[in-house]
Scaffold this motif. Structure first.
Motif, short mmCIF file in Angstrom:
data_model
loop_
_atom_site.label_atom_id
_atom_site.label_comp_id
_atom_site.label_asym_id
_atom_site.label_seq_id
_atom_site.Cartn_x
_atom_site.Cartn_y
_atom_site.Cartn_z
N ASN A 116 -5.71 0.99 5.14
CA ASN A 116 -6.49 -0.10 4.55
C ASN A 116 -7.92 0.34 4.23
O ASN A 116 -8.50 -0.08 3.23
CB ASN A 116 -6.50 -1.30 5.50
CG ASN A 116 -5.14 -1.98 5.58
OD1 ASN A 116 -4.35 -1.94 4.62
ND2 ASN A 116 -4.85 -2.60 6.71
N GLU A 117 -8.52 1.18 5.07
CA GLU A 117 -9.86 1.69 4.79
C GLU A 117 -9.85 2.56 3.53
O GLU A 117 -10.73 2.42 2.67
CB GLU A 117 -10.37 2.50 5.98
CG GLU A 117 -10.68 1.66 7.22
CD GLU A 117 -11.13 2.52 8.39
OE1 GLU A 117 -11.28 3.75 8.18
OE2 GLU A 117 -11.35 1.98 9.48
N LYS A 139 -7.62 2.53 1.12
CA LYS A 139 -7.25 1.67 -0.01
C LYS A 139 -8.48 0.95 -0.56
O LYS A 139 -8.66 0.86 -1.78
CB LYS A 139 -6.20 0.67 0.47
CG LYS A 139 -5.89 -0.47 -0.46
CD LYS A 139 -4.92 -1.44 0.19
CE LYS A 139 -4.79 -2.73 -0.59
NZ LYS A 139 -3.86 -3.69 0.04
N ALA A 140 -9.34 0.46 0.33
CA ALA A 140 -10.56 -0.21 -0.11
C ALA A 140 -11.52 0.77 -0.79
O ALA A 140 -12.18 0.43 -1.77
CB ALA A 140 -11.24 -0.88 1.08
N GLU A 141 -11.56 1.99 -0.28
CA GLU A 141 -12.49 2.99 -0.85
C GLU A 141 -12.14 3.33 -2.29
O GLU A 141 -13.05 3.53 -3.12
CB GLU A 141 -12.44 4.26 0.00
CG GLU A 141 -13.36 5.35 -0.52
CD GLU A 141 -13.24 6.64 0.29
OE1 GLU A 141 -13.35 7.73 -0.31
OE2 GLU A 141 -13.03 6.55 1.52
N GLY A 176 -10.69 1.41 -4.48
CA GLY A 176 -10.68 0.25 -5.36
C GLY A 176 -9.37 -0.49 -5.45
O GLY A 176 -9.12 -1.20 -6.44
N ALA A 216 -8.27 -2.58 -2.90
CA ALA A 216 -8.27 -3.57 -1.82
C ALA A 216 -7.66 -4.89 -2.26
O ALA A 216 -7.03 -5.59 -1.47
CB ALA A 216 -9.69 -3.78 -1.31
N ALA A 217 -7.83 -5.27 -3.54
CA ALA A 217 -7.33 -6.56 -4.01
C ALA A 217 -5.84 -6.55 -4.30
O ALA A 217 -5.25 -7.62 -4.50
CB ALA A 217 -8.10 -6.97 -5.26
N ASP A 237 -2.41 -6.59 -3.10
CA ASP A 237 -1.72 -6.81 -1.84
C ASP A 237 -0.38 -6.10 -1.75
O ASP A 237 0.27 -6.11 -0.70
CB ASP A 237 -1.53 -8.31 -1.60
CG ASP A 237 -0.75 -9.00 -2.73
OD1 ASP A 237 -0.38 -8.31 -3.70
OD2 ASP A 237 -0.51 -10.22 -2.63
#
Length: 360
Positions: free
Chosen positions: A240-241, A243-245, A247, A249-250, A252
């Protein structure tokens, strides 16, 4: 047994046997049980460790049963009737649950109630009907997305990177990879024994999988398997970290299970037939693998050629695509003619001429 004996109190087993000259009727009282009522949560507490193994699936089932018990307002029951089930499904749909989600929750409830029924806790069951599911879009990683995501994972944990490569090239589930031991890896193949379907399978390994299962030399005791240092929660946190880095994160749908979808999609797009993909993934039924069948478009490429052919050449293309015509039958031989002399006259007179000469 006579009436006198009964009146005198000589009966045994409380009328356990009544005899006549035609029949014998036995009355037993030791099978009678008190009718009790239970909550869904109480049944789950009694049978969860029997019906479900420890792991994420058991955690999800616990959440499903808790929600069902909450919808039923903790009501006790000795029989789970059809109207109760219909009202439960209706409430789940009002809460925005898709048919696929409802099916998963009802599967857990059905398994629990069937066990309670066999054990005599409840004395009737409703009919569970599977809700019709739509074939949703399957998300998989493009090569460029994989490279960016795996680079972000590697910057956080080399072991998590090795696990990610293993998942995308084998298509195995996260729990299957974490449960591997060294004895499951033999030469160029890896065997999965702890599977969701309960069926083991063995698949060959790619070159980069062979590299990532090699542990760097380290002091101390060797772990039981290549990925036993990780738990699912630890890996998902790193995922998850990363994935957010990058771009995502949105999105699902970008969860660790997407690596299994990615492997299946690449196999189908590469021309591997659907049966072999089923064997590779370990799907219990072919219908599960058919979700990826729409990606196998190679067999349809010839249709584009036909559609793009100009009308003037349509007949030629149709004849080119048509199967070869069958060979014509050989013509029958013509009847043999009479031999002719060198002057072209018949050597023997015709039959009519012979008959006329005889009459003269």
């Amino acid at each position: 047994m006579t009436n006198e004996a009964i009146q005198e109190g000589h009966s045994s087993d409380q009328f356990s046997m009544f005899s006549s000259h035609n029949s014998k009727i036995k009355y037993t009282y030791n099978k009678i049980r008190e009718v009790r009522s239970y909550k869904v949560g109480e049944l789950f507490s009694a049978y969860r460790d029997i019906l479900w193994d420890d792991g994420r699936h058991k955690y999800n089932v616990s959440s499903f049963i808790g929600e069902i018990d909450e919808i039923l307002l903790g009501e006790r029951f000795s029989a789970f009737d059809q109207s109760t089930l219909d009202n439960l499904i209706g409430t789940l749909r009002q809460r925005g649950n898709s048919n696929a989600t409802i099916n998963r929750k009802m599967a857990a409830l059905s398994k629990l109630l069937r066990k309670a029924y066999k054990m005599g806790d409840i004395h009737s069951l409703p009919e569970f009907r599977r809700q019709k599911e739509r074939a949703g879009r399957i998300r998989f990683l493009e090569r460029e997305e994989e490279a960016r995501l795996f680079s972000a994972i590697r910057s956080r944990s080399e072991d998590a990177y090795r696990l990610s490569v293993f998942l995308v090239d084998t298509g195995c589930r996260l729990g299957e990879a974490l449960g591997l031991i060294w004895n499951d890896i033999q030469e160029h193949r890896v065997s999965f024994w702890i599977t969701k379907s309960g069926r083991s399978r063995t698949i060959p390994m790619t070159e980069r999988v062979k590299e990532v299962i090699k542990l760097p030399p380290a002091e101390g005791r060797r772990p039981k398997g290549p990925f036993t240092k990780f738990s699912q929660a630890q890996y998902r946190a790193i995922w998850n970290e990363a994935k957010a880095e990058v771009g995502l994160a949105a999105d699902d749908q970008v969860v660790p299970h997407i690596l299994r979808h990615t492997c299946a999609s690449r196999l189908v797009q590469g021309g591997i037939d659907i049966r072999r993909v089923q064997m590779w993934l370990g799907h219990q039924t072919l219908s599960m693998t058919m979700r990826y069948a729409h990606l196998a478009t190679n067999d349809l490429d010839g249709c584009v050629t036909v559609l793009e052919t100009p009308r003037s050449n349509a007949a030629d293309s149709d004849s080119a695509l048509a199967p070869p015509a069958s060979k014509p039958r050989k013509q029958e031989k013509a009847p043999r003619q009479e031999k002719k002399s060198d002057q072209g006259e018949e050597t023997s007179p015709p039959k009519a001429a012979r008959r006329s000469s005889k009459s003269r």
